[in-house]
Design an enzyme around this catalytic site. Structure first.
Site, PDB file in Angstrom:
ATOM      1  N   PRO A  10      -9.884  -0.163  12.397  1.00  0.00           N
ATOM      2  CG  PRO A  10     -10.004   1.848  11.236  1.00  0.00           C
ATOM      3  CD  PRO A  10      -9.392   1.222  12.452  1.00  0.00           C
ATOM      4  CG  ASN A  11     -12.396  -0.986   7.305  1.00  0.00           C
ATOM      5  OD1 ASN A  11     -13.618  -1.115   7.267  1.00  0.00           O
ATOM      6  ND2 ASN A  11     -11.807   0.190   7.149  1.00  0.00           N
ATOM      7  NE  ARG A  18      -9.638  -3.815   4.577  1.00  0.00           N
ATOM      8  CZ  ARG A  18      -8.808  -3.070   5.307  1.00  0.00           C
ATOM      9  NH1 ARG A  18      -8.285  -3.584   6.420  1.00  0.00           N
ATOM     10  NH2 ARG A  18      -8.499  -1.855   4.953  1.00  0.00           N
ATOM     11  CE1 TYR A  23      -4.323  -4.501   4.251  1.00  0.00           C
ATOM     12  CE2 TYR A  23      -6.409  -4.473   3.047  1.00  0.00           C
ATOM     13  CZ  TYR A  23      -5.341  -3.806   3.615  1.00  0.00           C
ATOM     14  OH  TYR A  23      -5.282  -2.425   3.552  1.00  0.00           O
ATOM     15  CG  ASN A  74      -2.943  -3.263  11.698  1.00  0.00           C
ATOM     16  OD1 ASN A  74      -3.054  -2.122  11.225  1.00  0.00           O
ATOM     17  ND2 ASN A  74      -2.994  -4.344  10.944  1.00  0.00           N
ATOM     18  CB  ALA A  77      -7.533   3.792   7.325  1.00  0.00           C
ATOM     19  CG  HIS A  80      -2.320   5.780   6.657  1.00  0.00           C
ATOM     20  ND1 HIS A  80      -1.005   5.371   6.749  1.00  0.00           N
ATOM     21  CD2 HIS A  80      -3.037   4.644   6.377  1.00  0.00           C
ATOM     22  CE1 HIS A  80      -0.934   4.069   6.512  1.00  0.00           C
ATOM     23  NE2 HIS A  80      -2.148   3.606   6.293  1.00  0.00           N
ATOM     24  CD  GLU A  98       3.050   2.290  12.556  1.00  0.00           C
ATOM     25  OE1 GLU A  98       3.942   3.013  13.056  1.00  0.00           O
ATOM     26  OE2 GLU A  98       2.463   2.581  11.503  1.00  0.00           O
ATOM     27  CG  HIS A 100       0.836  -1.143   9.072  1.00  0.00           C
ATOM     28  ND1 HIS A 100      -0.407  -0.619   9.351  1.00  0.00           N
ATOM     29  CD2 HIS A 100       1.734  -0.289   9.600  1.00  0.00           C
ATOM     30  CE1 HIS A 100      -0.248   0.512  10.005  1.00  0.00           C
ATOM     31  NE2 HIS A 100       1.040   0.737  10.176  1.00  0.00           N
ATOM     32  CG  LEU A 101      -2.229  -7.709   8.301  1.00  0.00           C
ATOM     33  CD1 LEU A 101      -3.721  -7.659   8.043  1.00  0.00           C
ATOM     34  CD2 LEU A 101      -1.801  -9.105   8.708  1.00  0.00           C
ATOM     35  CB  SER A 102      -0.239  -4.359   3.197  1.00  0.00           C
ATOM     36  OG  SER A 102      -0.645  -3.148   3.814  1.00  0.00           O
ATOM     37  NE  ARG A 107      -1.830  -1.339   0.255  1.00  0.00           N
ATOM     38  CZ  ARG A 107      -2.892  -1.432   1.056  1.00  0.00           C
ATOM     39  NH1 ARG A 107      -2.712  -1.667   2.361  1.00  0.00           N
ATOM     40  NH2 ARG A 107      -4.104  -1.299   0.572  1.00  0.00           N
ATOM     41  NE  ARG A 111      -3.524   1.866   1.307  1.00  0.00           N
ATOM     42  CZ  ARG A 111      -4.748   1.807   1.837  1.00  0.00           C
ATOM     43  NH1 ARG A 111      -4.908   1.813   3.129  1.00  0.00           N
ATOM     44  NH2 ARG A 111      -5.816   1.747   1.053  1.00  0.00           N
TER      45      ARG A 111
END
Ligand code: DQA
Length: 145
Positions: A10-11, A18, A23, A74, A77, A80, A98, A100-102, A107, A111
């Protein structure tokens, strides 16, 4: 040629606009191009998908065995929050990396926990879009063993 599924949650369709401070400005289409280049280097065809819907992501994981040799995921959310997604990763019996960009560990506290992590082959985070290329390279090395 073997293929892998690159599945985005999502997103992530909003990448580019965004929260660019977190990101970056690369779009999902840019990331797709990075994945296709990394796939070509690793000798892997790329099936690149995105959905905002948990069940669609789970269905894509269920359909992966027999079609794909592994998955780069990826889950956004859902990483989590979704035990169902975690269970799908565990169920399919394919290596899942897995991404993740960040850096999710740098964070908000919510997260820092990933439901996917314990059932993944490995996890790459904090390197922006390049993380997808790293994940594909790592999955390729794992698959050729
Ligand atoms: C993300 C990190 C998640 O915490 C967040 O919900 C996302 C993107 C990342 O790529 O950094 O949607 O998976």
């Amino acid at each position: 040629m073997s293929s892998i599924l690159v599945l985005n949650g999502p997103n992530l369709n909003l990448l580019g606009s965004r929260e660019p401070a977190i990101y970056g400005t690369a779009t999902l289409a840019d990331i797709r191009a990075i994945c296709e280049e990394a796939g070509a280097r690793a000798g892997l065809a790329i099936d690149f998908r995105q959905s905002n819907h948990e069940g669609v992501l789970i269905d894509a994981l269920h359909e992966a065995p027999g079609r794909h040799a592994g998955v780069v995921l990826n889950a956004g959310a859902y990483t989590h929050s979704s035990i169902a997604l975690r269970d799908a990763v565990a169920a399919i019996g394919l290596p899942v990396v897995e991404v993740h960009l960040s850096n999710i560990h740098a964070r908000e506290p919510f997260r820092r926990h990933s439901h996917v992590g314990p059932v993944a082959l490995g996890m790459i985070c904090g390197f922006g879009p390049h993380g997808y290329a790293l994940a594909i390279e790592a999955l390729g090395a794992h698959l050729t063993g």
